[in-house]
Design a protein around this motif. Structure first.
Motif, PDB file in Angstrom:
ATOM      1  N   VAL A 152      -8.889   5.920  -7.592  1.00  0.00           N
ATOM      2  CA  VAL A 152      -9.137   4.690  -6.831  1.00  0.00           C
ATOM      3  C   VAL A 152      -8.889   3.467  -7.715  1.00  0.00           C
ATOM      4  N   GLN A 153      -9.413   3.504  -8.936  1.00  0.00           N
ATOM      5  CA  GLN A 153      -9.233   2.373  -9.861  1.00  0.00           C
ATOM      6  C   GLN A 153      -7.744   2.142 -10.152  1.00  0.00           C
ATOM      7  N   THR A 155       1.508   4.497  -1.909  1.00  0.00           N
ATOM      8  CA  THR A 155       0.825   5.332  -2.883  1.00  0.00           C
ATOM      9  C   THR A 155       1.821   5.844  -3.919  1.00  0.00           C
ATOM     10  N   TYR A 194      -5.180   3.013  -8.266  1.00  0.00           N
ATOM     11  CA  TYR A 194      -4.528   2.525  -7.043  1.00  0.00           C
ATOM     12  C   TYR A 194      -4.794   1.039  -6.862  1.00  0.00           C
ATOM     13  N   LYS A 195      -6.047   0.626  -7.081  1.00  0.00           N
ATOM     14  CA  LYS A 195      -6.402  -0.792  -6.959  1.00  0.00           C
ATOM     15  C   LYS A 195      -5.621  -1.630  -7.962  1.00  0.00           C
ATOM     16  N   ARG A 196      -5.510  -1.124  -9.191  1.00  0.00           N
ATOM     17  CA  ARG A 196      -4.809  -1.862 -10.234  1.00  0.00           C
ATOM     18  C   ARG A 196      -3.323  -2.012  -9.892  1.00  0.00           C
ATOM     19  N   SER A 251     -10.769   2.915   1.969  1.00  0.00           N
ATOM     20  CA  SER A 251     -11.331   4.246   2.161  1.00  0.00           C
ATOM     21  C   SER A 251     -10.689   4.886   3.383  1.00  0.00           C
ATOM     22  N   MET A 255       0.822  -1.216   0.000  1.00  0.00           N
ATOM     23  CA  MET A 255       0.000   0.000   0.000  1.00  0.00           C
ATOM     24  C   MET A 255       0.856   1.266   0.000  1.00  0.00           C
ATOM     25  N   THR A 278      -1.822  -1.719  -6.740  1.00  0.00           N
ATOM     26  CA  THR A 278      -1.502  -2.360  -5.458  1.00  0.00           C
ATOM     27  C   THR A 278      -2.313  -3.617  -5.182  1.00  0.00           C
ATOM     28  N   GLY A 279      -3.454  -3.747  -5.842  1.00  0.00           N
ATOM     29  CA  GLY A 279      -4.333  -4.886  -5.581  1.00  0.00           C
ATOM     30  C   GLY A 279      -5.302  -4.657  -4.438  1.00  0.00           C
ATOM     31  N   VAL A 280      -5.160  -3.548  -3.743  1.00  0.00           N
ATOM     32  CA  VAL A 280      -6.046  -3.230  -2.613  1.00  0.00           C
ATOM     33  C   VAL A 280      -6.331  -1.735  -2.604  1.00  0.00           C
ATOM     34  N   TRP A 281      -7.364  -1.373  -1.865  1.00  0.00           N
ATOM     35  CA  TRP A 281      -7.666   0.035  -1.621  1.00  0.00           C
ATOM     36  C   TRP A 281      -8.492   0.112  -0.355  1.00  0.00           C
TER      37      TRP A 281
END
Length: 148
Positions: free
Chosen positions: A67-68, A25, A70-72, A79, A23, A74-77
């Motif tokens: 958000v999309q 950023t 970041y998810k792509r 809030s 995680m 790291t694999g997680v997100w």
């Protein structure tokens, strides 16, 4: 007979540490988020109703894309409002800072024709967003590693 069992608490700690390592950023995340927030402040301080409405649409779409991405990557997100308490405080501080800057820009619009105070508030929103985003990241990874 050999016992190869691993302590569940050790496994949990290793998983949390691995999550903290994942995680991280990307360097561009906070500046893009800051530009989106600064744009909303400018729109509310200088623009008409259509500009203000468009800024909200751009802001929400921009946040969705962040958000999309970041998810792509790291694999997680997570809030900011779901984060552990010390990190969540930074997410809330970002929202409060944004609200103060937007309402300040709206107030400036009502009392003067000067545009520099609105630009100053937009820059303040951007600086606060970047600083608080970094502090959120630091607190979140620290909390994950500590098991909080």
């Amino acid at each position: 007979m050999e016992n190869n069992s691993v302590d569940p608490l050790t496994e949990i700690a290793a998983a949390r540490s691995a999550a903290a390592d994942r995680m991280v950023t990307p360097w561009w995340y906070a500046p893009i988020q800051a530009v989106l927030m600064g744009g909303v402040v400018l729109a509310y301080g200088l623009g008409g109703i259509w500009v203000r409405n468009a800024s909200i649409v751009v802001f929400l779409l921009g946040c969705l894309l962040l958000v999309q991405s970041y998810k792509r990557l790291t694999g997680v997100w997570m809030s900011g409002l779901d984060a552990p308490k010390p990190a969540r405080r930074w997410a809330i501080a970002t929202g409060v800072g944004m609200a103060v800057c937007v309402f300040g820009a709206m107030a400036v619009r009502e009392v003067t024709d000067e545009v520099w105070p609105v630009w100053a508030l937009a820059v303040a929103a951007m600086v606060l967003t970047i600083a608080f985003s970094w502090m959120y990241d630091i607190a979140l990874r620290k909390n994950l590693r500590a098991g909080l």
